[in-house]
Motif scaffolding. Structure first.
Motif, PDB file in Angstrom:
ATOM      1  N   ILE A 125      -6.630  -4.941  -4.671  1.00 11.22           N
ATOM      2  CA  ILE A 125      -8.231  -4.592  -5.056  1.00 11.22           C
ATOM      3  C   ILE A 125      -8.166  -2.879  -4.731  1.00 11.22           C
ATOM      4  O   ILE A 125      -8.814  -2.168  -5.400  1.00 11.22           O
ATOM      5  CB  ILE A 125      -9.172  -5.366  -4.101  1.00 11.22           C
ATOM      6  N   ALA A 126      -7.882  -2.616  -3.302  1.00 15.52           N
ATOM      7  CA  ALA A 126      -7.855  -1.259  -3.069  1.00 15.52           C
ATOM      8  C   ALA A 126      -7.308  -0.546  -3.741  1.00 15.52           C
ATOM      9  O   ALA A 126      -7.691   0.627  -4.116  1.00 15.52           O
ATOM     10  CB  ALA A 126      -7.663  -1.188  -1.376  1.00 15.52           C
ATOM     11  N   PRO A 127      -5.977  -0.524  -4.142  1.00 16.99           N
ATOM     12  CA  PRO A 127      -5.511   0.320  -5.182  1.00 16.99           C
ATOM     13  C   PRO A 127      -5.909   0.436  -6.374  1.00 16.99           C
ATOM     14  O   PRO A 127      -5.954   1.553  -7.056  1.00 16.99           O
ATOM     15  CB  PRO A 127      -3.631   0.003  -5.005  1.00 16.99           C
ATOM     16  N   VAL A 128      -6.531  -0.769  -7.157  1.00 12.38           N
ATOM     17  CA  VAL A 128      -7.054  -0.328  -8.184  1.00 12.38           C
ATOM     18  C   VAL A 128      -8.417   0.422  -8.239  1.00 12.38           C
ATOM     19  O   VAL A 128      -8.518   1.266  -9.110  1.00 12.38           O
ATOM     20  CB  VAL A 128      -7.477  -2.002  -8.945  1.00 12.38           C
ATOM     21  N   ALA A 129      -9.010  -0.028  -7.148  1.00  7.54           N
ATOM     22  CA  ALA A 129     -10.395   0.580  -7.087  1.00  7.54           C
ATOM     23  C   ALA A 129     -10.173   2.168  -6.782  1.00  7.54           C
ATOM     24  O   ALA A 129     -10.795   2.940  -7.152  1.00  7.54           O
ATOM     25  CB  ALA A 129     -11.076  -0.166  -5.618  1.00  7.54           C
ATOM     26  N   MET A 130      -8.992   2.594  -5.974  1.00  5.81           N
ATOM     27  CA  MET A 130      -8.927   4.096  -5.941  1.00  5.81           C
ATOM     28  C   MET A 130      -8.226   4.618  -7.148  1.00  5.81           C
ATOM     29  O   MET A 130      -8.856   5.586  -7.339  1.00  5.81           O
ATOM     30  CB  MET A 130      -7.779   4.114  -4.747  1.00  5.81           C
ATOM     31  N   VAL A 179      -8.684   7.519   0.562  1.00  7.69           N
ATOM     32  CA  VAL A 179      -7.606   6.179   0.591  1.00  7.69           C
ATOM     33  C   VAL A 179      -8.815   5.352   1.729  1.00  7.69           C
ATOM     34  O   VAL A 179      -9.166   4.269   1.737  1.00  7.69           O
ATOM     35  CB  VAL A 179      -6.382   6.118   1.087  1.00  7.69           C
ATOM     36  N   ASP A 180      -8.907   6.083   2.827  1.00 11.25           N
ATOM     37  CA  ASP A 180      -9.976   5.481   4.022  1.00 11.25           C
ATOM     38  C   ASP A 180     -11.229   5.051   3.361  1.00 11.25           C
ATOM     39  O   ASP A 180     -11.764   3.882   3.549  1.00 11.25           O
ATOM     40  CB  ASP A 180     -10.040   6.447   5.203  1.00 11.25           C
ATOM     41  N   PHE A 181     -11.860   5.784   2.507  1.00  8.70           N
ATOM     42  CA  PHE A 181     -13.138   5.567   2.115  1.00  8.70           C
ATOM     43  C   PHE A 181     -13.305   4.655   1.394  1.00  8.70           C
ATOM     44  O   PHE A 181     -14.158   3.327   1.228  1.00  8.70           O
ATOM     45  CB  PHE A 181     -13.727   6.846   1.156  1.00  8.70           C
ATOM     46  N   ILE A 182     -12.136   4.094   0.422  1.00 10.58           N
ATOM     47  CA  ILE A 182     -12.211   3.182  -0.626  1.00 10.58           C
ATOM     48  C   ILE A 182     -12.054   1.889   0.005  1.00 10.58           C
ATOM     49  O   ILE A 182     -12.469   0.930  -0.051  1.00 10.58           O
ATOM     50  CB  ILE A 182     -11.091   3.318  -1.706  1.00 10.58           C
ATOM     51  N   ASP A 183     -11.023   1.871   1.177  1.00  6.94           N
ATOM     52  CA  ASP A 183     -10.471   0.865   1.710  1.00  6.94           C
ATOM     53  C   ASP A 183     -11.675   0.300   2.588  1.00  6.94           C
ATOM     54  O   ASP A 183     -12.015  -1.115   2.583  1.00  6.94           O
ATOM     55  CB  ASP A 183      -9.466   1.213   2.776  1.00  6.94           C
ATOM     56  N   ASP A 184     -12.383   1.099   3.408  1.00  5.21           N
ATOM     57  CA  ASP A 184     -13.654   0.739   3.953  1.00  5.21           C
ATOM     58  C   ASP A 184     -14.653  -0.101   2.978  1.00  5.21           C
ATOM     59  O   ASP A 184     -15.304  -0.876   3.367  1.00  5.21           O
ATOM     60  CB  ASP A 184     -14.327   1.899   4.797  1.00  5.21           C
TER      61      ASP A 184
END
Length: 221
Positions: free
Chosen positions: A82-87, A64-69
């Protein structure tokens, strides 16, 4: 390798013919792995530990931290979607790719036990999967840009990369760049798996379509 061995890796378990051909192994494995991902997330979510996370929760928090950054660095506008879909896409593709770690002939042996002559356990070996995910993410990217920026998003087509005075050329260059975006990741992932599975040269380094406008050729090996 013998042609029969290569065919074993390149032929799906299918039904239908022509345009209406369905690769059942790809569909089944894609849904099974998606279900595993959802069930795992639900189990971990129901057992969250705020004080001392460990095991799967600790690993997922790192993801989660990696995708969020990564999202914040490439998309400065804050958006809760964006972040939840990307993860989700990242973990699903990672899980599908991990099926390639299973010995190549083992899925075929198991499939033969169920009366299936062909079965590919890795969904991303199928070009339909990689291009399908790439096109879906591409369309979602456009929809998100329109939702966040509005129609001002299309201003970049007029001004990039040569300025407003060369708007017609900018539009053509931008359209070429946008159209080719889904094909690079989709085809590259597919051919990486095919090369590893069949022993063809340039394993893991073949991409049929490069990104136009970035100094990369259309065929890269």
């Amino acid at each position: 390798m013998a042609s029969g061995d290569i065919a074993h890796h390149l032929v799906n378990w299918t039904i239908g013919s022509g345009f209406w051909t369905f690769d059942l192994d790809t569909i089944v494995m894609g849904w099974v792995l998606a279900a595993i991902l959802v069930i795992t997330a639900m189990v971990v979510g129901s057992r969250l530990q705020a004080s001392a996370p460990s095991g799967m929760q600790n690993w997922l928090e790192g993801v989660v931290d990696f995708i969020d950054d990564l999202v914040q660095g490439s998309f400065p506008v804050k958006d809760p979607l964006i972040a939840p879909v990307a993860m989700t896409v990242f973990l699903w593709i990672l899980l599908m790719n991990s099926m390639d770690l299973i010995p190549a002939y083992l899925p075929g042996m198991v499939a033969h036990g169920f009366g299936l002559t062909e079965f590919r356990i890795t969904p991303t070996v199928n070009l339909n999967t990689t291009l399908g995910v790439a096109v879906a993410v591409f369309l979602l990217m456009i929809a998100t840009n329109l939702r966040v920026k509005g129609f001002s998003y299309f201003k970049t087509y007029l001004t990039h990369p040569f300025g407003i005075f060369l708007a017609p050329i900018n539009i053509i260059m931008s359209l070429i760049e946008e159209i080719t975006k889904p094909f690079e990741p989709g085809s590259a992932t597919f051919w990486q798996h095919v090369c590893r599975r069949t022993g063809l040269p340039a394993a893991g380094h073949a991409a049929l379509v490069g990104r136009a406008g970035h100094g990369r050729s259309l065929v890269t090996v």
